[in-house]
Design a protein around this motif. Sequence first.
Motif, mmCIF file in Angstrom:
data_model
loop_
_atom_site.group_PDB
_atom_site.id
_atom_site.type_symbol
_atom_site.label_atom_id
_atom_site.label_comp_id
_atom_site.label_asym_id
_atom_site.label_seq_id
_atom_site.Cartn_x
_atom_site.Cartn_y
_atom_site.Cartn_z
ATOM 1 N N MET A 1 0.958 -1.279 0.171
ATOM 2 C CA MET A 1 -0.051 -0.009 -0.054
ATOM 3 C C MET A 1 1.000 1.140 0.063
ATOM 4 N N GLU A 2 0.600 2.154 -0.888
ATOM 5 C CA GLU A 2 1.004 3.483 -0.889
ATOM 6 C C GLU A 2 0.048 4.730 -1.180
ATOM 7 N N LEU A 3 -0.034 5.714 -0.604
ATOM 8 C CA LEU A 3 -0.857 6.777 -0.660
ATOM 9 C C LEU A 3 -0.348 8.107 -0.336
ATOM 10 N N GLU A 4 -0.937 9.259 -0.873
ATOM 11 C CA GLU A 4 -0.831 10.478 -0.438
ATOM 12 C C GLU A 4 -2.082 11.069 0.005
ATOM 13 N N ILE A 5 -2.090 11.728 1.383
ATOM 14 C CA ILE A 5 -3.420 12.259 2.045
ATOM 15 C C ILE A 5 -3.043 13.560 2.528
ATOM 16 N N PHE A 6 -4.292 14.398 2.632
ATOM 17 C CA PHE A 6 -4.231 15.539 3.294
ATOM 18 C C PHE A 6 -4.240 15.174 4.861
ATOM 19 N N LYS A 7 -3.300 15.667 5.585
ATOM 20 C CA LYS A 7 -2.998 15.358 7.066
ATOM 21 C C LYS A 7 -4.414 15.574 7.931
ATOM 22 N N ASP A 8 -4.804 16.788 7.778
ATOM 23 C CA ASP A 8 -5.878 17.124 8.456
ATOM 24 C C ASP A 8 -7.237 16.445 8.294
ATOM 25 N N ASN A 9 -7.351 16.055 7.107
ATOM 26 C CA ASN A 9 -8.633 14.987 6.937
ATOM 27 C C ASN A 9 -8.379 13.678 7.294
ATOM 28 N N PHE A 10 -7.213 13.275 7.263
ATOM 29 C CA PHE A 10 -6.862 11.885 7.716
ATOM 30 C C PHE A 10 -6.984 11.964 9.412
ATOM 31 N N GLN A 11 -6.477 13.044 10.085
ATOM 32 C CA GLN A 11 -6.471 12.883 11.359
ATOM 33 C C GLN A 11 -7.993 13.186 12.040
ATOM 34 N N LYS A 12 -8.881 13.722 11.164
ATOM 35 C CA LYS A 12 -10.332 14.351 11.544
ATOM 36 C C LYS A 12 -10.892 12.726 11.669
ATOM 37 N N ALA A 13 -10.598 11.834 10.749
ATOM 38 C CA ALA A 13 -11.221 10.440 10.966
ATOM 39 C C ALA A 13 -10.509 9.594 11.963
ATOM 40 N N ILE A 14 -9.202 9.952 12.208
ATOM 41 C CA ILE A 14 -8.651 8.897 13.357
ATOM 42 C C ILE A 14 -9.042 9.578 14.674
ATOM 43 N N ASN A 15 -9.297 10.760 14.743
ATOM 44 C CA ASN A 15 -9.868 11.379 16.106
ATOM 45 C C ASN A 15 -10.898 10.600 16.664
ATOM 46 N N VAL A 16 -11.880 10.366 15.774
ATOM 47 C CA VAL A 16 -13.283 9.662 15.999
ATOM 48 C C VAL A 16 -13.041 8.555 16.057
ATOM 49 N N GLY A 65 -3.733 -1.699 -0.723
ATOM 50 C CA GLY A 65 -3.367 -2.560 0.479
ATOM 51 C C GLY A 65 -3.985 -2.173 1.574
ATOM 52 N N SER A 66 -3.899 -2.980 2.535
ATOM 53 C CA SER A 66 -4.568 -2.638 3.963
ATOM 54 C C SER A 66 -3.609 -2.760 4.952
ATOM 55 N N LEU A 67 -3.867 -1.998 6.023
ATOM 56 C CA LEU A 67 -2.972 -2.139 7.415
ATOM 57 C C LEU A 67 -3.720 -1.947 8.535
ATOM 58 N N LEU A 68 -3.324 -2.892 9.516
ATOM 59 C CA LEU A 68 -4.048 -2.629 10.890
ATOM 60 C C LEU A 68 -3.065 -1.979 12.061
ATOM 61 N N ILE A 69 -3.389 -0.903 12.588
ATOM 62 C CA ILE A 69 -2.599 -0.047 13.091
ATOM 63 C C ILE A 69 -3.534 0.545 14.490
ATOM 64 N N ASN A 70 -2.503 0.681 15.532
ATOM 65 C CA ASN A 70 -2.975 1.045 16.931
ATOM 66 C C ASN A 70 -3.578 2.806 16.758
ATOM 67 N N ALA A 71 -4.721 2.954 16.800
ATOM 68 C CA ALA A 71 -5.485 4.277 16.574
ATOM 69 C C ALA A 71 -4.996 5.372 17.582
ATOM 70 N N SER A 72 -4.642 5.088 18.667
ATOM 71 C CA SER A 72 -4.297 6.184 19.609
ATOM 72 C C SER A 72 -2.810 6.500 19.302
ATOM 73 N N PHE A 73 -1.927 5.393 18.950
ATOM 74 C CA PHE A 73 -0.465 6.005 18.595
ATOM 75 C C PHE A 73 -0.441 6.549 17.444
ATOM 76 N N LEU A 74 -1.177 6.097 16.388
ATOM 77 C CA LEU A 74 -1.194 6.804 15.090
ATOM 78 C C LEU A 74 -1.687 8.270 15.442
ATOM 79 N N ASN A 75 -2.942 8.518 16.140
ATOM 80 C CA ASN A 75 -3.155 9.926 16.480
ATOM 81 C C ASN A 75 -2.171 10.886 17.185
ATOM 82 N N ASN A 76 -1.487 10.114 17.994
ATOM 83 C CA ASN A 76 -0.141 10.906 18.714
ATOM 84 C C ASN A 76 0.608 11.516 17.742
ATOM 85 N N ILE A 77 1.103 10.467 16.841
ATOM 86 C CA ILE A 77 1.939 10.891 15.775
ATOM 87 C C ILE A 77 1.602 11.940 14.769
ATOM 88 N N LEU A 78 0.257 11.688 14.352
ATOM 89 C CA LEU A 78 -0.496 12.845 13.549
ATOM 90 C C LEU A 78 -0.464 14.293 14.371
#
Length: 376
Positions: A1-16, A65-78
């Motif tokens: 998997m490889e993609l480019e995404i706007f960080k704010d839009n991505f984080q808005k979803a991860i926050n929820v 592709g697909s990935l399974l990632i810890n939500a809290s850790f990913l949100n902290n990085i963002l």
Amino acid sequence: MELEIFKDNFQKAINVCERITKKAVSLPILQNVLLKTNNSFLEITTTNLEVNIVWNVLAKINQKGSLLINASFLNNILNLTTSEKVIIKQENGNLVLLSDGQETQIQGQPVEEFPVITNIEKEYKWQMDSLVLADGLARVAPIAAFSSVRPEIAGVYFSFQKNKLKLVATDSFRLAEKTILLNSTKQSDFQDACFIVPQYTCQELIGILNQEKGVVEIATDLHQVLFEIKGERYNELKCCVQGRLINGEYPKYEEILPQSYKTRVRLNKDVFTNRLKGAGLFSSKIFDVKIDVLTKEGKIKLFSQNASVGRNEYIWDCVAEGQNESVVFNYKFLLDGLNNIKSPDVFFELNGFDGPGVLRPDGDNSYFYVLMPIKQ
């Protein structure tokens, strides 16, 4: 998997999604989010087995592709990432996040361990403005209360009747109802049905619906409800919220609603609210405030007393009709009702010292709030 995404839009979803995962402390695998490419979108899925959320974020997909990632850790990085866009890659089952001057690798989990979310059979379907539904739910959902004896009052009652939706919640001491008119040019779009959505699901839904103006489609089967939220401009699917329904029959509340009143008072909402707060400072442990209405004199009086603090009394002019009344209410319950009224003035209807009181907005028949007095 490889993609480019706007960080704010991505984080808005991860926050929820992170809020949902925090409810799944007993199953560590549910503390993760599933990231999956889907055409021109990154599909982000989370569940705590009570509520499922699927969020679609527009992205430039270079490799599927697909990935399974810890939500809290990913949100902290963002939270610490300042770039407008980020690049996400998949390497050996791990997530690699690239931004300006930053490369972060987060360990992934086996995708196959994430639970499969089943689709519901759409027996009924309705459509409405997302912000209108959010406003309606916000006015009633906080009143619902958990009860092991009466589980049906632990949620919001959705009642679709011809061209309108009634949202109702109660904790057996008070009740709020909000009516939403449904706009459609086809009579066949209106289907009568009723169901109970858990309070927790409604609270999460309010936060998602309030993010931007759009359209929400509601579908149900016998056991689940699905809210599909679409953007206003391009009608693309933004987010899906799916949850279980509460089994049981909702109380026949309409049979016990007061059909008249003994006393009716018109008050400025802000003045009434501020003086209730002041009276509440001197209330006892049961939050009691005594309200006296002197109809002929056109006066209203708030009185509260606490042996360890002191006493307080407010008297001011009002427009009143009916008989004189002296009633004791829980001032916090009164404030909850007033806070959900948007008109400058309110009508407060009383039905004796042991009858229900009703708050109604001036000029708005779509909402009312009923509460029982404290019997002395």
